[in-house]
Structures are given as structure tokens and as C-alpha cells.
Design a protein around this motif. Structure first.
Motif, PDB file in Angstrom:
ATOM      1  N   GLY A 247       0.759  -1.197   0.096  1.00  0.00           N
ATOM      2  CA  GLY A 247      -0.031  -0.071  -0.005  1.00  0.00           C
ATOM      3  C   GLY A 247       0.926   1.184  -0.154  1.00  0.00           C
ATOM      4  O   GLY A 247       1.921   1.242  -0.062  1.00  0.00           O
ATOM      5  N   ILE A 248       0.120   2.389  -0.157  1.00  0.00           N
ATOM      6  CA  ILE A 248       0.683   3.667  -0.079  1.00  0.00           C
ATOM      7  C   ILE A 248       0.042   4.700   1.119  1.00  0.00           C
ATOM      8  O   ILE A 248      -1.159   4.430   1.028  1.00  0.00           O
ATOM      9  CB  ILE A 248       0.753   4.382  -1.414  1.00  0.00           C
ATOM     10  CG1 ILE A 248       1.667   5.498  -1.390  1.00  0.00           C
ATOM     11  CG2 ILE A 248      -0.449   4.558  -1.832  1.00  0.00           C
ATOM     12  CD1 ILE A 248       2.008   6.140  -2.616  1.00  0.00           C
ATOM     13  N   ILE A 249       0.756   5.489   1.919  1.00  0.00           N
ATOM     14  CA  ILE A 249       0.015   6.604   2.620  1.00  0.00           C
ATOM     15  C   ILE A 249       0.655   7.892   1.892  1.00  0.00           C
ATOM     16  O   ILE A 249       2.095   8.052   1.946  1.00  0.00           O
ATOM     17  CB  ILE A 249       0.357   6.541   4.076  1.00  0.00           C
ATOM     18  CG1 ILE A 249      -0.265   5.065   4.689  1.00  0.00           C
ATOM     19  CG2 ILE A 249      -0.034   7.630   4.594  1.00  0.00           C
ATOM     20  CD1 ILE A 249       0.163   4.787   5.974  1.00  0.00           C
TER      21      ILE A 249
ATOM     22  N   ARG B  16      -4.610   0.382   0.245  1.00  0.00           N
ATOM     23  CA  ARG B  16      -4.041  -0.898   0.666  1.00  0.00           C
ATOM     24  C   ARG B  16      -4.445  -1.916  -0.251  1.00  0.00           C
ATOM     25  O   ARG B  16      -5.645  -1.983  -0.601  1.00  0.00           O
ATOM     26  CB  ARG B  16      -4.399  -1.211   2.243  1.00  0.00           C
ATOM     27  CG  ARG B  16      -3.876  -2.489   2.581  1.00  0.00           C
ATOM     28  CD  ARG B  16      -4.547  -2.822   4.175  1.00  0.00           C
ATOM     29  NE  ARG B  16      -3.888  -1.675   4.990  1.00  0.00           N
ATOM     30  CZ  ARG B  16      -4.557  -1.074   6.068  1.00  0.00           C
ATOM     31  NH1 ARG B  16      -5.654  -1.834   6.504  1.00  0.00           N
ATOM     32  NH2 ARG B  16      -3.949  -0.228   6.605  1.00  0.00           N
ATOM     33  N   VAL B  17      -3.686  -2.936  -0.725  1.00  0.00           N
ATOM     34  CA  VAL B  17      -4.059  -3.743  -1.724  1.00  0.00           C
ATOM     35  C   VAL B  17      -3.734  -5.316  -1.039  1.00  0.00           C
ATOM     36  O   VAL B  17      -2.659  -5.587  -0.513  1.00  0.00           O
ATOM     37  CB  VAL B  17      -3.205  -3.719  -2.778  1.00  0.00           C
ATOM     38  CG1 VAL B  17      -3.601  -4.789  -3.769  1.00  0.00           C
ATOM     39  CG2 VAL B  17      -3.222  -2.560  -3.377  1.00  0.00           C
TER      40      VAL B  17
ATOM     41  N   SER C 299      -8.975   5.412   1.353  1.00  0.00           N
ATOM     42  CA  SER C 299      -9.622   6.487   2.293  1.00  0.00           C
ATOM     43  C   SER C 299      -8.764   7.653   2.101  1.00  0.00           C
ATOM     44  O   SER C 299      -7.730   7.611   2.068  1.00  0.00           O
ATOM     45  CB  SER C 299      -9.807   6.115   3.772  1.00  0.00           C
ATOM     46  OG  SER C 299      -8.436   5.975   4.307  1.00  0.00           O
ATOM     47  N   ILE C 300      -9.672   8.736   2.165  1.00  0.00           N
ATOM     48  CA  ILE C 300      -8.890  10.196   2.171  1.00  0.00           C
ATOM     49  C   ILE C 300      -9.725  10.613   3.352  1.00  0.00           C
ATOM     50  O   ILE C 300     -10.813  10.741   3.811  1.00  0.00           O
ATOM     51  CB  ILE C 300      -9.463  10.862   1.158  1.00  0.00           C
ATOM     52  CG1 ILE C 300      -9.131  10.165  -0.244  1.00  0.00           C
ATOM     53  CG2 ILE C 300      -9.088  12.500   1.148  1.00  0.00           C
ATOM     54  CD1 ILE C 300      -9.566  10.719  -1.606  1.00  0.00           C
TER      55      ILE C 300
ATOM     56  N   ALA D 244      -6.672  13.556  11.389  1.00  0.00           N
ATOM     57  CA  ALA D 244      -7.893  12.641  11.821  1.00  0.00           C
ATOM     58  C   ALA D 244      -7.457  11.031  11.852  1.00  0.00           C
ATOM     59  O   ALA D 244      -6.600  10.602  11.042  1.00  0.00           O
ATOM     60  CB  ALA D 244      -9.018  13.057  10.848  1.00  0.00           C
ATOM     61  N   ARG D 245      -7.766  10.668  12.908  1.00  0.00           N
ATOM     62  CA  ARG D 245      -7.774   9.083  12.968  1.00  0.00           C
ATOM     63  C   ARG D 245      -8.900   8.235  12.743  1.00  0.00           C
ATOM     64  O   ARG D 245      -9.804   8.438  13.321  1.00  0.00           O
ATOM     65  CB  ARG D 245      -6.616   8.865  14.198  1.00  0.00           C
ATOM     66  CG  ARG D 245      -5.385   9.409  13.876  1.00  0.00           C
ATOM     67  CD  ARG D 245      -4.315   9.001  14.669  1.00  0.00           C
ATOM     68  NE  ARG D 245      -3.205   9.412  14.385  1.00  0.00           N
ATOM     69  CZ  ARG D 245      -1.979   8.779  14.082  1.00  0.00           C
ATOM     70  NH1 ARG D 245      -2.129   7.533  14.189  1.00  0.00           N
ATOM     71  NH2 ARG D 245      -0.914   9.253  13.913  1.00  0.00           N
TER      72      ARG D 245
END
Length: 52
Positions: free
Chosen positions: A23-25, A36-37, A45-46, A51-52
Motif C-alpha cells: 500500500g501507500i500513504i 491498501r492492496v 480512504s481520504i 484525523a484518525r
């Protein structure tokens, strides 16, 4: 750079590889993008930054 999509070179018997997740963030001003793959599929998600 290693290409993980290619099969491992043959060296007799090699252990089976399993991809658990990739994945990537990406954080930009004001928001966070997460992708996420997994074998089950792709999720993303965005959110507002912080925010958590």
C-alpha cells in the motif's frame, strides 16, 4: 530496484512467497490518502490531516 511481480529465480526448491499486503500513504496539506492492496481486494480512504 527489485520487481516483486516477477517469479523468484529458480534455485532448486524455493519457498512459496505470499503477498500479505502492499500500500501507500500520501500526506498532502489538509488530507491523508491511504490505499491498501490485499488478496481480498483494494481499499482506500481520504481523511482530513491529523484525523484518525
Amino acid at each position: 530496484m527489485t520487481d516483486l511481480s516477477m517469479p523468484a529465480p529458480s534455485r532448486g526448491t524455493t519457498p512459496t512467497r505470499t503477498l500479505i499486503a502492499a500500500g501507500i500513504i500520501r500526506r498532502t496539506p489538509g488530507r491523508t490518502l491511504t490505499v491498501r492492496v490485499t488478496q481480498a481486494g483494494v481499499t482506500g480512504s481520504i481523511r482530513k490531516a491529523g484525523a484518525r
